[in-house]
Design a protein around this motif. Structure first.
Motif, PDB file in Angstrom:
ATOM      1  N   ARG A  69      -8.554   5.173  -1.160  1.00  7.28           N
ATOM      2  CA  ARG A  69      -8.779   3.742  -0.929  1.00  7.28           C
ATOM      3  C   ARG A  69      -7.558   3.110  -0.250  1.00  7.28           C
ATOM      4  O   ARG A  69      -7.691   2.275   0.641  1.00  7.28           O
ATOM      5  N   GLY A  70      -6.364   3.528  -0.684  1.00  9.69           N
ATOM      6  CA  GLY A  70      -5.141   3.026  -0.067  1.00  9.69           C
ATOM      7  C   GLY A  70      -5.033   3.418   1.395  1.00  9.69           C
ATOM      8  O   GLY A  70      -4.604   2.622   2.236  1.00  9.69           O
ATOM      9  N   ASN A  71      -5.432   4.635   1.715  1.00  9.69           N
ATOM     10  CA  ASN A  71      -5.411   5.075   3.115  1.00  9.69           C
ATOM     11  C   ASN A  71      -6.358   4.227   3.956  1.00  9.69           C
ATOM     12  O   ASN A  71      -6.020   3.835   5.076  1.00  9.69           O
ATOM     13  N   GLU A 128      -5.697   6.884  -3.867  1.00 12.74           N
ATOM     14  CA  GLU A 128      -4.971   7.168  -2.630  1.00 12.74           C
ATOM     15  C   GLU A 128      -5.901   7.055  -1.421  1.00 12.74           C
ATOM     16  O   GLU A 128      -5.521   6.501  -0.384  1.00 12.74           O
ATOM     17  N   GLU A 138       0.837  -1.206   0.000  1.00 11.26           N
ATOM     18  CA  GLU A 138       0.000   0.000   0.000  1.00 11.26           C
ATOM     19  C   GLU A 138       0.871   1.254   0.000  1.00 11.26           C
ATOM     20  O   GLU A 138       0.580   2.231  -0.683  1.00 11.26           O
ATOM     21  N   HIS A 139       1.954   1.221   0.767  1.00 16.46           N
ATOM     22  CA  HIS A 139       2.856   2.367   0.829  1.00 16.46           C
ATOM     23  C   HIS A 139       3.493   2.627  -0.532  1.00 16.46           C
ATOM     24  O   HIS A 139       3.575   3.775  -0.985  1.00 16.46           O
ATOM     25  N   ALA A 157      -7.328   1.158   3.263  1.00 15.48           N
ATOM     26  CA  ALA A 157      -6.747  -0.190   3.349  1.00 15.48           C
ATOM     27  C   ALA A 157      -5.619  -0.218   4.375  1.00 15.48           C
ATOM     28  O   ALA A 157      -5.496  -1.173   5.147  1.00 15.48           O
ATOM     29  N   SER A 158      -4.803   0.821   4.407  1.00 17.44           N
ATOM     30  CA  SER A 158      -3.713   0.885   5.388  1.00 17.44           C
ATOM     31  C   SER A 158      -4.256   0.926   6.809  1.00 17.44           C
ATOM     32  O   SER A 158      -3.706   0.277   7.705  1.00 17.44           O
ATOM     33  N   ARG A 217       0.914   4.177  -2.773  1.00 18.48           N
ATOM     34  CA  ARG A 217       0.664   5.570  -2.405  1.00 18.48           C
ATOM     35  C   ARG A 217       1.816   6.461  -2.899  1.00 18.48           C
ATOM     36  O   ARG A 217       1.593   7.569  -3.372  1.00 18.48           O
TER      37      ARG A 217
END
Length: 102
Positions: free
Chosen positions: A73-75, A71, A43-44, A77-78, A47
């Motif tokens: 969605r990635g946040n 981004e 994920e990082h 997921a993180s 991003r």
């Protein structure tokens, strides 16, 4: 736990975790913390790629909107992956004040 130098270890920096999980073994990681760390590192990296695309001066507005949504969605997921760490630690690690050195 202490290191060979006799000091209490501190958590690794995010960049070290991302580098450590650049690849995964065939079939992925079996331990829940390693699996979550690997996913968090991925994920990082995603991003970071989004951030590189967002600074392109003449980028298409629709493409930028899609990248911003990716981004977000990635946040999310993180945050889920970090919650997995927290839940695992709450169950598996004994009660102690981690702010106090051992």
């Amino acid at each position: 736990m202490t290191t060979s130098a006799g000091s209490t270890p501190s958590p690794p920096l995010a960049a070290a975790v991302v580098r450590a999980f650049a690849t995964a073994p065939p079939g992925g990681y079996q331990h829940p913390v390693l699996a979550a760390a690997s996913a968090l590192a991925a994920e990082h990296r995603m991003r970071a790629q989004v951030h590189r695309l967002l600074v392109i001066p003449d980028a298409d507005a629709h493409a930028m909107t899609a990248e911003i949504r990716a981004e977000q969605r990635g946040n999310a997921a993180s945050a889920v992956l970090i919650d997995r760490f927290d839940r695992w630690a709450a169950v598996e690690l004994p009660e102690r004040d981690w702010r106090e050195p051992r």
